[in-house]
Design an enzyme around this catalytic site. Structure first.
Site, PDB file in Angstrom:
ATOM      1  N   HIS A 140       0.970  -1.110   0.070  1.00 33.82           N
ATOM      2  CA  HIS A 140      -0.144   0.187   0.073  1.00 33.82           C
ATOM      3  C   HIS A 140       1.024   1.239   0.043  1.00 33.82           C
ATOM      4  CE1 HIS A 140       1.062   0.096   4.244  1.00 33.82           C
ATOM      5  NE2 HIS A 140       0.470  -1.188   4.510  1.00 33.82           N
ATOM      6  N   SER A 144      -2.276  -0.078   6.619  1.00 31.51           N
ATOM      7  CA  SER A 144      -1.775  -1.595   6.893  1.00 31.51           C
ATOM      8  C   SER A 144      -2.437  -2.635   5.950  1.00 31.51           C
ATOM      9  CB  SER A 144      -2.302  -2.003   8.418  1.00 31.51           C
ATOM     10  OG  SER A 144      -1.960  -3.425   8.766  1.00 31.51           O
ATOM     11  N   HIS A 203       3.953   1.375   2.426  1.00 26.40           N
ATOM     12  CA  HIS A 203       5.104   0.658   1.600  1.00 26.40           C
ATOM     13  C   HIS A 203       5.857   1.634   0.473  1.00 26.40           C
ATOM     14  CE1 HIS A 203       2.787  -2.964   3.018  1.00 26.40           C
ATOM     15  NE2 HIS A 203       3.971  -3.304   3.475  1.00 26.40           N
TER      16      HIS A 203
END
Length: 284
Positions: free
Chosen positions: A34, A187, A37
């Site tokens: 996501h 997350s 990252h």
């Protein structure tokens, strides 16, 4: 972008990069990438010549078999995102490549204290699995720097201690939490939330903000603060799991000399266990 799945091919490319004197950055992930990252990738690109992203759902760090089975695996989509970000290499090995003899009898790396306190107490073996796979990746890739998200606050502290204790010559870069507009920390596990739960989820961040305001105001009745926060979470539809207020530099209990506190929060919302944290500078 090259996708590498085997250790021999990885070692071949690492040797060449070393011969060329390239500065290498590693971004370890378990995939289902996501924007959080991508922020790690951007940080890595700004600090190194070559960026390697590992995608490996590590069975050693799962304390519940059902959680391992249902963890999202989205390799094709992940690689498309990384290619757009102009990542140089993706290391995406099979479990058998990393643990050829299986997990039974596998040598592991354990970081005393940090592995078993706080989050480690509620997830036995989790941090041992984290430190083992990260150590293996460090040995294989030999990065100059490695980027980790600050959302996993205890994990970052654990990696820093492991690097210091094991004398790794690697710079560990902590990257701030990336949040949605409503405050929810990004997350991979947010994918477990239903549409209705997603509306409720920012409540965890709001409760942490309330705790932070009390600490900044000088309130040190920690047990009372935590009890109120847990009640607020439960009333919002969460199932409060664990809320801790610790020294941000040591993760030990707050003392009169503590300069910074960290609020560590974990709560269940449906099938998702959400974790978050917030650091607060304390008045001296």
């Amino acid at each position: 972008m090259l996708i590498i799945e085997t250790l021999p091919l990885l070692r071949q490319h690492i040797r060449r990069l070393r011969q060329e004197g390239k500065r290498v950055a590693l971004v370890p992930t378990m995939g289902n990438l996501h924007d959080g990252h991508m922020k790690l990738v951007d940080e890595a690109k700004a600090r190194a010549d070559v960026v390697i992203v590992s995608i490996f759902v590590n069975p050693m760090q799962f304390d519940r078999p059902d959680d391992l089975v249902r963890y999202p695996r989205t390799l094709q989509e992940d690689c498309e995102k990384l290619n757009k970000r102009k990542v140089d290499y993706v290391f995406a090995p099979a479990v058998e490549e990393i643990y050829p003899q299986g997990l039974e009898g596998q040598t592991y790396v354990d970081v005393p204290g940090l592995s078993t306190m706080l989050e480690g107490a509620s997830r036995p073996g989790h941090f041992r699995g984290v430190s083992t796979i990260v150590s293996k990746l460090f040995n294989l890739i030999q990065p100059d720097i490695a980027c980790f998200g600050e959302k996993d606050f205890q994990q970052l502290a654990l990696i820093r201690k492991m690097v210091a204790d094991m004398s790794y010559d690697i710079e560990i870069v902590g990257v701030p939490i990336i949040r949605a507009k409503d405050g929810l920390a990004l997350s991979s596990r947010n994918a477990y939330l239903t549409a209705e739960q997603r509306k409720i989820a920012p409540g965890l961040y709001n409760v942490m903000n309330s705790i932070a305001e009390k600490l900044i105001a000088g309130n040190r009745e920690l047990q009372e603060i935590i009890a109120i926060a847990e009640q607020e979470l439960n009333e919002k539809g969460f199932r409060a799991d664990d809320i801790q207020i610790r020294d941000a530099d040591t993760l030990q209990e707050l003392t009169e000399t503590s300069k910074r506190a960290v609020i560590l929060a974990a709560a269940w919302l449906g099938q998702a266990r959400l974790i978050d944290n917030q650091s607060v500078t304390l008045a001296q």
